[in-house]
Design a protein around this motif. Sequence first.
Motif, PDB file in Angstrom:
ATOM      1  N   CYS A  57      40.919  41.013  28.795  1.00 35.42           N
ATOM      2  CA  CYS A  57      41.371  40.524  30.106  1.00 35.42           C
ATOM      3  C   CYS A  57      42.883  40.610  30.233  1.00 35.42           C
ATOM      4  CB  CYS A  57      40.896  39.093  30.328  1.00 35.42           C
ATOM      5  SG  CYS A  57      39.112  38.930  30.550  1.00 35.42           S
ATOM      6  N   GLU A  58      43.602  40.250  29.173  1.00 41.93           N
ATOM      7  CA  GLU A  58      45.058  40.339  29.220  1.00 41.93           C
ATOM      8  C   GLU A  58      45.503  41.789  29.425  1.00 41.93           C
ATOM      9  OE1 GLU A  58      46.819  38.494  25.800  1.00 41.93           O
ATOM     10  OE2 GLU A  58      46.760  36.499  26.723  1.00 41.93           O
ATOM     11  N   ARG A  59      44.805  42.699  28.764  1.00 41.09           N
ATOM     12  CA  ARG A  59      45.172  44.119  28.908  1.00 41.09           C
ATOM     13  C   ARG A  59      44.926  44.596  30.341  1.00 41.09           C
ATOM     14  NH1 ARG A  59      46.776  48.054  30.070  1.00 41.09           N
ATOM     15  NH2 ARG A  59      46.901  50.107  29.032  1.00 41.09           N
ATOM     16  N   ILE A  60      43.825  44.197  30.930  1.00 43.59           N
ATOM     17  CA  ILE A  60      43.505  44.626  32.294  1.00 43.59           C
ATOM     18  C   ILE A  60      44.479  44.011  33.300  1.00 43.59           C
ATOM     19  CG2 ILE A  60      41.757  44.550  34.118  1.00 43.59           C
ATOM     20  CD1 ILE A  60      39.639  44.523  31.857  1.00 43.59           C
ATOM     21  N   LEU A  61      44.802  42.727  33.117  1.00 44.25           N
ATOM     22  CA  LEU A  61      45.671  42.031  34.062  1.00 44.25           C
ATOM     23  C   LEU A  61      47.119  42.495  33.968  1.00 44.25           C
ATOM     24  CD1 LEU A  61      44.232  38.410  33.714  1.00 44.25           C
ATOM     25  CD2 LEU A  61      44.098  39.866  35.741  1.00 44.25           C
ATOM     26  N   GLU A  62      47.537  42.961  32.792  1.00 41.26           N
ATOM     27  CA  GLU A  62      48.890  43.495  32.590  1.00 41.26           C
ATOM     28  C   GLU A  62      49.971  42.538  33.095  1.00 41.26           C
ATOM     29  OE1 GLU A  62      48.597  47.456  34.418  1.00 41.26           O
ATOM     30  OE2 GLU A  62      48.575  48.268  32.380  1.00 41.26           O
ATOM     31  N   GLY A  63      49.878  41.291  32.668  1.00 44.48           N
ATOM     32  CA  GLY A  63      50.921  40.324  33.002  1.00 44.48           C
ATOM     33  C   GLY A  63      50.701  39.561  34.288  1.00 44.48           C
ATOM     34  N   ARG A  64      49.726  39.960  35.083  1.00 42.74           N
ATOM     35  CA  ARG A  64      49.433  39.225  36.319  1.00 42.74           C
ATOM     36  C   ARG A  64      48.374  38.165  36.030  1.00 42.74           C
ATOM     37  NH1 ARG A  64      48.140  43.028  41.234  1.00 42.74           N
ATOM     38  NH2 ARG A  64      48.716  41.124  42.348  1.00 42.74           N
ATOM     39  N   GLY A  65      48.275  37.167  36.903  1.00 44.27           N
ATOM     40  CA  GLY A  65      47.248  36.137  36.749  1.00 44.27           C
ATOM     41  C   GLY A  65      47.353  35.412  35.429  1.00 44.27           C
ATOM     42  N   ALA A  66      46.200  35.006  34.881  1.00 45.98           N
ATOM     43  CA  ALA A  66      46.173  34.285  33.608  1.00 45.98           C
ATOM     44  C   ALA A  66      44.762  34.312  33.067  1.00 45.98           C
ATOM     45  CB  ALA A  66      46.640  32.838  33.790  1.00 45.98           C
ATOM     46  N   VAL A  67      44.640  34.252  31.741  1.00 52.43           N
ATOM     47  CA  VAL A  67      43.327  34.147  31.104  1.00 52.43           C
ATOM     48  C   VAL A  67      43.467  33.250  29.890  1.00 52.43           C
ATOM     49  CG1 VAL A  67      43.695  36.239  29.708  1.00 52.43           C
ATOM     50  CG2 VAL A  67      41.379  35.411  30.124  1.00 52.43           C
ATOM     51  N   THR A 113      32.760  31.160  26.864  1.00 51.59           N
ATOM     52  CA  THR A 113      33.421  31.915  27.920  1.00 51.59           C
ATOM     53  C   THR A 113      34.936  31.799  27.933  1.00 51.59           C
ATOM     54  OG1 THR A 113      33.203  30.030  29.405  1.00 51.59           O
ATOM     55  CG2 THR A 113      31.436  31.660  29.461  1.00 51.59           C
ATOM     56  N   ALA A 114      35.540  32.716  28.696  1.00 53.66           N
ATOM     57  CA  ALA A 114      36.959  32.649  29.034  1.00 53.66           C
ATOM     58  C   ALA A 114      37.064  32.455  30.540  1.00 53.66           C
ATOM     59  CB  ALA A 114      37.673  33.936  28.614  1.00 53.66           C
ATOM     60  N   GLN A 115      38.163  31.873  30.978  1.00 55.03           N
ATOM     61  CA  GLN A 115      38.429  31.760  32.416  1.00 55.03           C
ATOM     62  C   GLN A 115      39.629  32.636  32.750  1.00 55.03           C
ATOM     63  OE1 GLN A 115      41.391  28.098  33.336  1.00 55.03           O
ATOM     64  NE2 GLN A 115      39.283  27.457  32.959  1.00 55.03           N
ATOM     65  N   ALA A 116      39.569  33.271  33.909  1.00 56.71           N
ATOM     66  CA  ALA A 116      40.666  34.140  34.325  1.00 56.71           C
ATOM     67  C   ALA A 116      40.986  33.898  35.791  1.00 56.71           C
ATOM     68  CB  ALA A 116      40.301  35.609  34.109  1.00 56.71           C
ATOM     69  N   PHE A 117      42.277  33.765  36.085  1.00 56.62           N
ATOM     70  CA  PHE A 117      42.756  33.706  37.461  1.00 56.62           C
ATOM     71  C   PHE A 117      43.199  35.123  37.816  1.00 56.62           C
ATOM     72  CE2 PHE A 117      43.159  29.426  35.854  1.00 56.62           C
ATOM     73  CZ  PHE A 117      42.715  28.638  36.904  1.00 56.62           C
ATOM     74  N   VAL A 118      42.449  35.757  38.712  1.00 58.52           N
ATOM     75  CA  VAL A 118      42.614  37.185  38.986  1.00 58.52           C
ATOM     76  C   VAL A 118      43.138  37.394  40.402  1.00 58.52           C
ATOM     77  CG1 VAL A 118      41.444  39.423  39.079  1.00 58.52           C
ATOM     78  CG2 VAL A 118      40.681  37.673  37.441  1.00 58.52           C
ATOM     79  N   PRO A 119      44.218  38.163  40.567  1.00 60.99           N
ATOM     80  CA  PRO A 119      44.701  38.466  41.927  1.00 60.99           C
ATOM     81  C   PRO A 119      43.602  39.130  42.747  1.00 60.99           C
ATOM     82  CG  PRO A 119      46.315  39.134  40.280  1.00 60.99           C
ATOM     83  CD  PRO A 119      45.073  38.767  39.530  1.00 60.99           C
ATOM     84  N   LEU A 120      43.474  38.721  43.997  1.00 65.86           N
ATOM     85  CA  LEU A 120      42.408  39.238  44.850  1.00 65.86           C
ATOM     86  C   LEU A 120      42.484  40.753  45.019  1.00 65.86           C
ATOM     87  CD1 LEU A 120      42.293  36.495  47.647  1.00 65.86           C
ATOM     88  CD2 LEU A 120      40.674  36.823  45.760  1.00 65.86           C
ATOM     89  N   ASP A 121      43.698  41.303  44.993  1.00 61.40           N
ATOM     90  CA  ASP A 121      43.828  42.742  45.216  1.00 61.40           C
ATOM     91  C   ASP A 121      43.352  43.579  44.033  1.00 61.40           C
ATOM     92  OD1 ASP A 121      45.861  42.389  43.386  1.00 61.40           O
ATOM     93  OD2 ASP A 121      47.475  43.035  44.718  1.00 61.40           O
ATOM     94  N   MET A 122      43.074  42.938  42.892  1.00 62.82           N
ATOM     95  CA  MET A 122      42.554  43.686  41.749  1.00 62.82           C
ATOM     96  C   MET A 122      41.224  43.107  41.247  1.00 62.82           C
ATOM     97  SD  MET A 122      45.194  42.567  38.666  1.00 62.82           S
ATOM     98  CE  MET A 122      44.495  43.791  37.578  1.00 62.82           C
ATOM     99  N   LEU A 123      40.592  42.263  42.063  1.00 62.46           N
ATOM    100  CA  LEU A 123      39.362  41.599  41.629  1.00 62.46           C
ATOM    101  C   LEU A 123      38.244  42.604  41.351  1.00 62.46           C
ATOM    102  CD1 LEU A 123      37.784  39.031  41.054  1.00 62.46           C
ATOM    103  CD2 LEU A 123      37.317  38.830  43.509  1.00 62.46           C
ATOM    104  N   ASP A 124      38.032  43.560  42.252  1.00 55.78           N
ATOM    105  CA  ASP A 124      36.968  44.543  42.048  1.00 55.78           C
ATOM    106  C   ASP A 124      37.212  45.368  40.787  1.00 55.78           C
ATOM    107  OD1 ASP A 124      35.656  43.695  44.290  1.00 55.78           O
ATOM    108  OD2 ASP A 124      36.437  45.270  45.592  1.00 55.78           O
ATOM    109  N   THR A 125      38.445  45.796  40.592  1.00 54.42           N
ATOM    110  CA  THR A 125      38.800  46.578  39.400  1.00 54.42           C
ATOM    111  C   THR A 125      38.593  45.763  38.137  1.00 54.42           C
ATOM    112  OG1 THR A 125      40.440  47.841  40.652  1.00 54.42           O
ATOM    113  CG2 THR A 125      40.669  47.819  38.250  1.00 54.42           C
TER     114      THR A 125
END
Length: 311
Positions: A251-261, A271-283
């Motif tokens: 998740c950290e690799r995919i987010l590349e510094g954005r959001g949080a996991v 499980t893990a929890q992730a706060f994902v920016p809406l503009d990259m949610l599908d990806t």
Amino acid sequence: EEEINTSAALIRGVASRMSAMGCDLRERGLDVYMTSTVPKGSGLSSSAAYEVLMGTMLNELFWEGRCTAVELAQIGQYAENVFFGKPCGLMDQMASSVGGVVSIDFENTAHPAVEQLDVDLHAYGYALCILDSGAGHEDLTNEYSAITNELRAVCNVFGKAVLREVPEEAFLAELSKVRAAAGDRAVNRAFHVYAENRRALAEKEALRQGDFDKFLALVRESGRSSAMYLQNVIPTGSTAAQELMVTIALCERILEGRGAVRVHGGGFGGTAQAFVPLDMLDTFKKATEAALGQDCCHVVMIRPAGGVRLG
């Protein structure tokens, strides 16, 4: 004894405590059918939610709704501690019974101070995802118990019951003595708790001020401390199977510094929890499911209420 670590123990524990508080359950009962779309081991369908569900049903059907949300949480903790055999705290039960985004101060466990916070993740441009690592945590009671026991060993050095009663300055001044008495893992776990208590207050203030970037930074900091110092991501001695840590790393690799996991719930599996920016949610969802398995990524909403009676 044969019911220890079973759902039956939780039901019996809730009923026992409510009966002792004055709820008349003699010669009374009910047939219950339950269904859920929450995945097993998600950190969302936990024993705490189950206890609160049981307490809410008995409270509404047999006691005219006299129990408060705080009392239902305490009943659930009693059932888990005494009947189920797990020395849990009160946080998960309180979150389940109160609902929404809450800040809870447990200095007085008989009367916890609960503050509900108004948080709209979508308004900040984020979604909350829960990621199933593929590792269950059903047989990890000993791992959870070890955290409590080790922190208690630290407290015993100072003749105290909980770490909150031990000033951090005293802990640091007697560090060599604490290491000798409780061991280094216990010391690292104490370092986490001292810092985490400060972070929780800072997270609450960040949300109050509407500073979501600051909140996310604190979530990232909390997750790293949890993995490094609390050490609740990888079960003791597990080398080949480290599903939860792999999930977090991915998740950290995919987010590349954005959001949080970060680790979600009690850890060690689940499980893990992730706060994902809406503009990259599908990806994000496609990438995690391609690596971890179909339907491992659940986009969730924070329930605004705890246990409630419908109709």
